[in-house]
Structures are given as structure tokens and as C-alpha cells.
Design a protein around this motif. Structure first.
Motif, mmCIF file in Angstrom:
data_model
loop_
_atom_site.group_PDB
_atom_site.id
_atom_site.type_symbol
_atom_site.label_atom_id
_atom_site.label_comp_id
_atom_site.label_asym_id
_atom_site.label_seq_id
_atom_site.Cartn_x
_atom_site.Cartn_y
_atom_site.Cartn_z
ATOM 1 N N ARG A 59 -0.310 -4.426 13.532
ATOM 2 C CA ARG A 59 -0.738 -4.561 12.144
ATOM 3 C C ARG A 59 -0.239 -3.368 11.324
ATOM 4 N NH1 ARG A 59 -5.790 -6.378 14.488
ATOM 5 N NH2 ARG A 59 -5.970 -8.639 14.254
ATOM 6 N N LYS A 60 0.231 -3.667 10.121
ATOM 7 C CA LYS A 60 0.653 -2.655 9.171
ATOM 8 C C LYS A 60 -0.533 -2.382 8.236
ATOM 9 C CE LYS A 60 4.809 -3.267 10.858
ATOM 10 N NZ LYS A 60 5.448 -2.298 11.762
ATOM 11 N N THR A 61 -0.978 -1.129 8.153
ATOM 12 C CA THR A 61 -2.210 -0.800 7.439
ATOM 13 C C THR A 61 -1.947 0.176 6.306
ATOM 14 O OG1 THR A 61 -3.525 -1.150 9.449
ATOM 15 C CG2 THR A 61 -4.540 0.121 7.670
ATOM 16 N N ILE A 62 -2.560 -0.108 5.162
ATOM 17 C CA ILE A 62 -2.492 0.765 3.990
ATOM 18 C C ILE A 62 -3.900 0.988 3.467
ATOM 19 C CG2 ILE A 62 -2.068 -1.216 2.471
ATOM 20 C CD1 ILE A 62 -0.488 0.656 0.639
ATOM 21 N N GLN A 63 -4.163 2.194 2.973
ATOM 22 C CA GLN A 63 -5.455 2.525 2.391
ATOM 23 C C GLN A 63 -5.393 2.374 0.872
ATOM 24 O OE1 GLN A 63 -8.244 3.328 4.069
ATOM 25 N NE2 GLN A 63 -7.281 3.365 6.106
ATOM 26 N N ILE A 64 -6.311 1.578 0.297
ATOM 27 C CA ILE A 64 -6.436 1.413 -1.152
ATOM 28 C C ILE A 64 -7.873 1.816 -1.506
ATOM 29 C CG2 ILE A 64 -6.087 -0.114 -3.132
ATOM 30 C CD1 ILE A 64 -3.612 -0.025 -1.498
ATOM 31 N N PRO A 65 -8.156 3.112 -1.681
ATOM 32 C CA PRO A 65 -9.551 3.574 -1.827
ATOM 33 C C PRO A 65 -10.292 2.903 -2.970
ATOM 34 C CG PRO A 65 -8.049 5.426 -1.494
ATOM 35 C CD PRO A 65 -7.190 4.223 -1.703
ATOM 36 N N GLU A 66 -9.589 2.625 -4.096
ATOM 37 C CA GLU A 66 -10.287 2.061 -5.252
ATOM 38 C C GLU A 66 -10.763 0.633 -5.015
ATOM 39 O OE1 GLU A 66 -5.803 1.588 -6.189
ATOM 40 O OE2 GLU A 66 -7.151 2.945 -5.094
ATOM 41 N N LYS B 217 -9.329 -6.894 5.880
ATOM 42 C CA LYS B 217 -9.820 -5.903 4.914
ATOM 43 C C LYS B 217 -11.050 -5.259 5.492
ATOM 44 C CE LYS B 217 -11.440 -5.218 0.142
ATOM 45 N NZ LYS B 217 -12.599 -4.386 0.489
ATOM 46 N N ASN B 218 -10.976 -3.974 5.711
ATOM 47 C CA ASN B 218 -12.110 -3.209 6.222
ATOM 48 C C ASN B 218 -12.387 -2.110 5.216
ATOM 49 O OD1 ASN B 218 -14.114 -2.073 7.728
ATOM 50 N ND2 ASN B 218 -12.789 -1.291 9.347
ATOM 51 N N GLY B 219 -13.210 -2.426 4.222
ATOM 52 C CA GLY B 219 -13.411 -1.487 3.135
ATOM 53 C C GLY B 219 -12.116 -1.309 2.358
ATOM 54 N N GLY B 220 -11.623 -0.066 2.341
ATOM 55 C CA GLY B 220 -10.375 0.220 1.636
ATOM 56 C C GLY B 220 -9.146 0.123 2.495
ATOM 57 N N ALA B 221 -9.286 -0.267 3.748
ATOM 58 C CA ALA B 221 -8.137 -0.412 4.655
ATOM 59 C C ALA B 221 -7.681 -1.865 4.663
ATOM 60 C CB ALA B 221 -8.509 0.050 6.059
ATOM 61 N N PHE B 222 -6.415 -2.098 4.333
ATOM 62 C CA PHE B 222 -5.826 -3.436 4.296
ATOM 63 C C PHE B 222 -4.761 -3.520 5.382
ATOM 64 C CE2 PHE B 222 -7.795 -2.848 0.289
ATOM 65 C CZ PHE B 222 -7.995 -4.078 -0.306
ATOM 66 N N SER B 223 -4.876 -4.507 6.277
ATOM 67 C CA SER B 223 -3.964 -4.620 7.418
ATOM 68 C C SER B 223 -3.324 -5.992 7.443
ATOM 69 C CB SER B 223 -4.714 -4.367 8.736
ATOM 70 O OG SER B 223 -5.273 -3.072 8.765
ATOM 71 N N PHE B 224 -2.012 -6.013 7.736
ATOM 72 C CA PHE B 224 -1.216 -7.238 7.770
ATOM 73 C C PHE B 224 -0.532 -7.338 9.117
ATOM 74 C CE2 PHE B 224 -1.516 -5.564 3.519
ATOM 75 C CZ PHE B 224 -1.684 -6.654 2.681
ATOM 76 N N VAL C 6 -9.432 -11.219 -9.843
ATOM 77 C CA VAL C 6 -8.641 -9.982 -9.784
ATOM 78 C C VAL C 6 -7.953 -9.921 -8.422
ATOM 79 C CG1 VAL C 6 -8.720 -7.459 -9.786
ATOM 80 C CG2 VAL C 6 -10.146 -8.779 -11.385
ATOM 81 N N PHE C 7 -6.639 -9.754 -8.435
ATOM 82 C CA PHE C 7 -5.852 -9.777 -7.204
ATOM 83 C C PHE C 7 -6.147 -8.543 -6.356
ATOM 84 C CE2 PHE C 7 -1.858 -8.624 -4.984
ATOM 85 C CZ PHE C 7 -1.760 -9.731 -4.152
ATOM 86 N N LEU C 8 -6.442 -8.776 -5.051
ATOM 87 C CA LEU C 8 -6.707 -7.681 -4.112
ATOM 88 C C LEU C 8 -5.579 -7.510 -3.109
ATOM 89 C CD1 LEU C 8 -10.495 -8.306 -3.384
ATOM 90 C CD2 LEU C 8 -9.452 -6.903 -5.182
ATOM 91 N N ALA C 9 -5.096 -8.607 -2.533
ATOM 92 C CA ALA C 9 -4.028 -8.522 -1.524
ATOM 93 C C ALA C 9 -3.455 -9.910 -1.303
ATOM 94 C CB ALA C 9 -4.554 -7.943 -0.210
ATOM 95 N N GLY C 10 -2.286 -9.962 -0.643
ATOM 96 C CA GLY C 10 -1.672 -11.243 -0.335
ATOM 97 C C GLY C 10 -0.667 -11.137 0.793
ATOM 98 N N TYR C 11 -0.577 -12.208 1.577
ATOM 99 C CA TYR C 11 0.394 -12.321 2.668
ATOM 100 C C TYR C 11 1.317 -13.486 2.309
ATOM 101 C CZ TYR C 11 1.987 -12.013 7.578
ATOM 102 O OH TYR C 11 2.737 -11.817 8.726
ATOM 103 N N GLY C 12 2.614 -13.255 2.331
ATOM 104 C CA GLY C 12 3.522 -14.327 1.946
ATOM 105 C C GLY C 12 4.819 -14.317 2.697
#
Length: 526
Positions: A405-412, A392-399, A328-334
């Protein structure tokens, strides 16, 4: 040979017929502050060095257009918007950063010869050496100073600053052992980096390296997964053919008179697809941590790319994708280039969860970082740089992108564990310009954070990691990633004085293996 006056890379001596005088005076201007005493004399408060003026007088013989060319050439020569390098032929190892000041003159009262003058203002009031001093283990004991490693892991450094003013050093410390702290002390101050109290082994929530390409010859632990769905493309209902092949290759380029050789993972076979996006894909299944647990809710990945198009119109895709154990896809850097006429590409940040999508797209020019005036110049992914990371720090995803770093919260996805890393490199069929010439994954490593275990802890600075400090602005980078927060509050960058001075570099108390030290600086001269 004619006397040389070079400003902003242009020779004034090529525009005029000779110089009659150059007034550089001695040193700079000194500004003194005093306070009047009650009846006689005054008390000294302080003294500062002001800006400096340099005047060049010249002659120009008449030409067919009676000095018109001379006037126009000099006006263009002087037209700068910020201080530019000024170098004189009799002092070629010294550069002044100057701007024209006042009104340049050109007296044309004689029919045969004009005389003129130009005054330059040096706002800083001093010059720099045109060369950079380098002190490391290879030249230790020479004119620039010495580096002495000690049995307790500390390093003593003697520096010979042959300028007449304090100089700002650039310091690179390469760890030869895991480490958590550096203290750097000189006669003008002290700077601390990391965490002095970090220990080598204790029952804590720690980090563990799960994979490091430095220890995996040619990415051999990455497994071919031909024909499996591309996790990111599939997450949005797209189609991508993965029947191609990725391989570890060496690529040689000729660029600005240099031969550049790079190695890394790149597409070697596009497969048999006749439409759409196609390429090769590999998968890294992450090993269990020291407690035997698979997957990582708190995860860090560092990667180094090379993304440099040989010609305009080339296209291509590089992806590093993170999934759970069930793909299941969680995140990606491209890095993606779809521009089939120009040279614009973009770093792409993709996220999964309830709304899989491209979250951000950061445009850049896919050159080799050679055009500093281009606001989208490729400072991230040229052959000299390439560092990026994902957290990835829990629901925080940083690129990582350009020093932040650009950070977005994905609680699920807070409790979703990264268990696999997929690597895809490919291109779209039908582009006559072909794929981006230099599209490589050069290095990759990742770790799991917050592992609870009593062990020989992986410390904040792994063996082989390089910490760079620019004392002029206090900048700190770790393996190419801006890390100013590593500086200990209350400590500040410092300069080295003129003449011979000493530095002391200490590490975590339990680390008795000295680091490799390299120091560079430009001398400053009144």
C-alpha cells in the motif's frame, strides 16, 4: 514416434537424427559430512542432496551445409539465462529445471555423421511433476487424499504425496461463516493466521460492513447522478460531463483460444456532450452504522476492476471516489488510459484537502496479463485478478498497488468522514480508436472501522472471504490482497512429507461452521 527431448519448450529431436544414450543415473548426488574420530573411523554429521547432471548423446547426419545448421540450432536452443523445463519422452509427467553445463560437443570427424553430447545441470537436484494435484470436496476420498469437516468447525485432511521428496502445498480456505483465526498443523510444522483470541461478540471498537455488491444484485443500490459534478475533477477545477449512463452488463471476449465472460458495471451511454471527458456516474450513500452514526473517519474499501484494452490507442477512465456528506472530495482510486497510440495506462491515486491533486500514477500495460517479461505487465487488473483496496485511517490514506500500500498523510482530513462513494466510467470525445474495450467495476464492498458496540462482531474474515497460503514462501492473501502480516509470529510454513500424512485445520473457537478447503501441490521426485 521419435524419442523426445524437450528443453525450454523446444524439441531437440527436431534438430538431430537420433539419440544414442541418455545418462540420468539414479537420484541425485549425496553430500555427506563427517568428523574424524580420535583413532578409528569417523562420526556422521549430516547429509544433503546436491545438484544433478543429465547427459544426452545424439547423432546428426550430414546435410548440405555439413552440420552448420545443426550447430547453430543447438546453440540457440541451449541459450538460456536461468533453469528451464527439461522433459524426456519416456517420462512425460516429470520436468527437470535445468541449464546447460560445460561445453556441448559435436564430433564431425566422419564425413557422413556427427556425434555429440549435451550435459544439463539441475541445480535443485530433483524433478517436479508436470501436473498439479488438486484436493477438494469434489474429489475427496480419491487417490490424492480426503477432506473431512467436523462438527466443531475443524477440518481433518489426509494428503497422499506420491513424490519421493517433501512437497510445498498451496492452501485455500473459504470461510462459510465469519471467522478470526486459522491454525494449520501438519507433521512437519504448524502455521497460524489471524488472531486466536478474537471473539464473536464483545464491547469493542469493531468494523461493520456498510455495503457489499455480493449482496446487491447488479449494483442496484447505486443511484444515477446524471449532471452532478465529478467530485475529483471538480476538486481541481476541471470539467467532466456526467449525463451518460452506467449499467450492469455481461461482456464476452475471445482470448488465446478461450471464451472469457465477465460481468460488471460499465458505461452504456456517453451522454450528449460534444467536447471533453464524458460518461456515466452513480453514487452510493453509505448507511448509518449500528449506533446510528453516519460517515466513517476510519474506512476500508475493496474493489475489483477489469482494465483490458482490445486494441492499441483506446482510452478511458474508471474512478471510485470518496466524499463527505457535502460532496467534498477526500480521495479517489482510478484507472486512466490517455495513450492514443499504444497500450499504456496507469492507476491513479487522488487526494483532497488543502491541496487537491493527483498524488501518484502507477503505469502498467493494459493487456490481459499475458506477458510476464513486461515489467509493466497487467498483473493487477486482468480478467483473473483485479483486486485493489483503499484505506482511510484518520489522516492516513493508503492505496493498494502490487502487493503493498502507498500511504500519504493528509492531517487536515483526519476528522473528515467518508459518507458517499461515487463511481464514474467514461472517455474523451474525439478518439477514433474508441474506449477501452474492457473497463468494468466487477465487485465492491466497504466497511467502517472502529465502531464501538456490543454486537455479533464482523470478524477479520467475512463469510465468503478466501484466504490463500503458499507454503513455499509463506505468502498469505485475503481476497486477492497480500496480507503476510496476518501470519502469527513464531509460526512458519511447512512442507508435507512423501506418502500419506495428515493436516488439522482449526478456526476461532466460537466458529463451528467448517470452511471449504482446497489444496494443490506439485510432487517432487529424485
Amino acid at each position: 514416434m521419435a524419442f523426445s527431448v524437450n528443453f525450454n519448450g523446444v524439441e531437440l529431436s527436431g534438430m538431430v537424427d537420433g539419440f544414442t544414450a541418455i545418462t540420468r543415473n539414479i537420484g541425485s548426488s549425496w553430500n555427506n559430512s563427517t568428523r574424524n574420530r580420535l583413532r578409528i573411523g569417523s562420526d556422521f554429521i549430516n547429509s544433503s542432496i546436491g545438484s544433478k547432471s543429465i547427459t544426452v548423446n545424439f547423432i546428426a547426419n550430414v546435410k548440405k551445409d555439413r552440420f552448420v545448421t545443426t550447430r547453430n540450432n543447438i546453440a540457440s536452443f541451449l541459450n538460456v539465462t536461468e533453469p528451464a523445463p527439461l522433459i524426456f519422452g519416456d517420462d512425460p509427467n516429470k520436468v527437470w529445471y535445468a541449464v546447460p553445463d560445460g561445453t556441448p560437443t559435436l564430433d564431425e570427424s566422419s564425413f557422413y555423421q556427427a556425434i555429440g553430447s549435451i550435459t544439463f545441470l539441475v541445480p535443485e537436484g530433483h524433478a517436479y511433476s508436470t501436473y498439479t494435484n488438486v484436493l477438494n470436496s469434489d474429489n475427496s476420498g480419491g487417490v490424492d487424499g480426503s477432506i473431512t469437516p467436523n462438527s466443531d468447525g475443524s477440518v481433518d485432511v489426509t494428503i497422499n504425496n506420491q513424490g519421493t521428496l517433501p512437497a510445498w502445498i498451496n492452501l485455500t480456505l473459504t470461510n462459510n461463516h465469519e471467522n478470526g483465526y486459522f491454525g494449520i498443523a501438519g507433521v512437519n510444522g504448524a502455521l497460524e493466521i489471524g488472531k486466536r483470541e478474537e471473539v464473536d461478540g464483545v464491547f469493542l471498537h469493531n468494523s461493520e460492513i456498510l455495503y457489499d455488491s455480493d449482496n446487491d444484485n447488479q449494483f442496484s443500490k447505486l443511484v444515477d447522478v446524471k449532471g452532478l459534478p465529478n467530485p475529483q475533477v471538480a476538486s481541481i477545477g476541471g470539467v467532466c460531463d456526467t449525463n451518460g449512463q452506467l449499467g450492469y452488463r455481461t461482456v464476452t471476449n475471445n482470448w488465446q483460444g478461450q471464451t472469457i465472460t465477465t460481468t460488471g458495471l460499465k458505461v452504456t451511454d456517453f451522454g450528449s456532450a460534444t467536447t471533453g471527458l464524458r460518461g456515466g456516474m452513480k453514487c452510493l450513500t453509505l448507511p448509518a452504522d449500528s449506533n446510528g452514526q453516519l460517515g466513517s473517519v476510519n474506512f476500508y474499501a475493496w474493489m475489483r476492476f477489469l482494465e483490458w484494452a482490445g486494441t492499441n490507442g483506446q482510452t478511458g477512465v474508471t474512478q471510485v471516489m470518496f466524499t463527505d456528506a457535502n460532496d467534498v472530495f477526500l480521495a479517489g482510486y482510478g484507472i486512466v488510459k490517455i495513450d492514443m497510440t499504444g497500450n499504456k495506462g496507469a492507476a491513479k491515486f487522488w487526494v483532497g484537502g488543502n491541496n487537491p491533486r493527483e498524488w501518484q500514477s502507477m503505469p502498467f500495460t493494459m493487456n490481459n496479463g499475458e506477458n510476464a517479461k513486461d515489467p509493466e505487465n497487467n498483473v493487477m487488473f486482468n480478467n483473473r485478478t483485479g483486486s485493489a483496496d483503499f484505506v482511510k485511517n484518520g489522516g492516513a490514506f493508503s492505496f493498494y498497488w502490487r502487493n503493498s500500500r502507498k500511504t500519504i498523510q493528509i492531517p487536515e482530513l483526519a476528522n473528515s468522514a467518508i459518507a458517499k462513494v461515487y463511481f464514474f466510467i467514461g472517455d474523451w470525445i474525439g478518439n477514433k480508436n474508441g474506449m477501452v474495450s474492457n473497463m468494468q467495476l466487477r465487485r465492491f464492498w466497504c466497511r467502517k472501522d472502529n465502531v464501538q458496540k456490543w454486537d455479533d462482531l464482523p470478524n477479520r474474515y467475512k463469510k465468503g472471504s478466501a484466504i490463500s497460503v503458499t507454503m513455499a514462501d509463506g505468502g498469505v492473501t485475503i481476497d486477492g490482497i497480500s496480507s503476510i502480516t496476518e501470519t502469527v509470529t513464531g509460526t512458519d510454513p511447512f512442507s508435507i512429507p512423501p506418502g500419506i500424512s495428515k493436516l488439522k485445520i482449526i478456526q476461532s473457537s466460537w466458529n463451528t461452521t467448517p470452511p471449504d478447503v482446497q489444496i494443490t501441490w506439485q510432487e517432487r521426485i529424485l
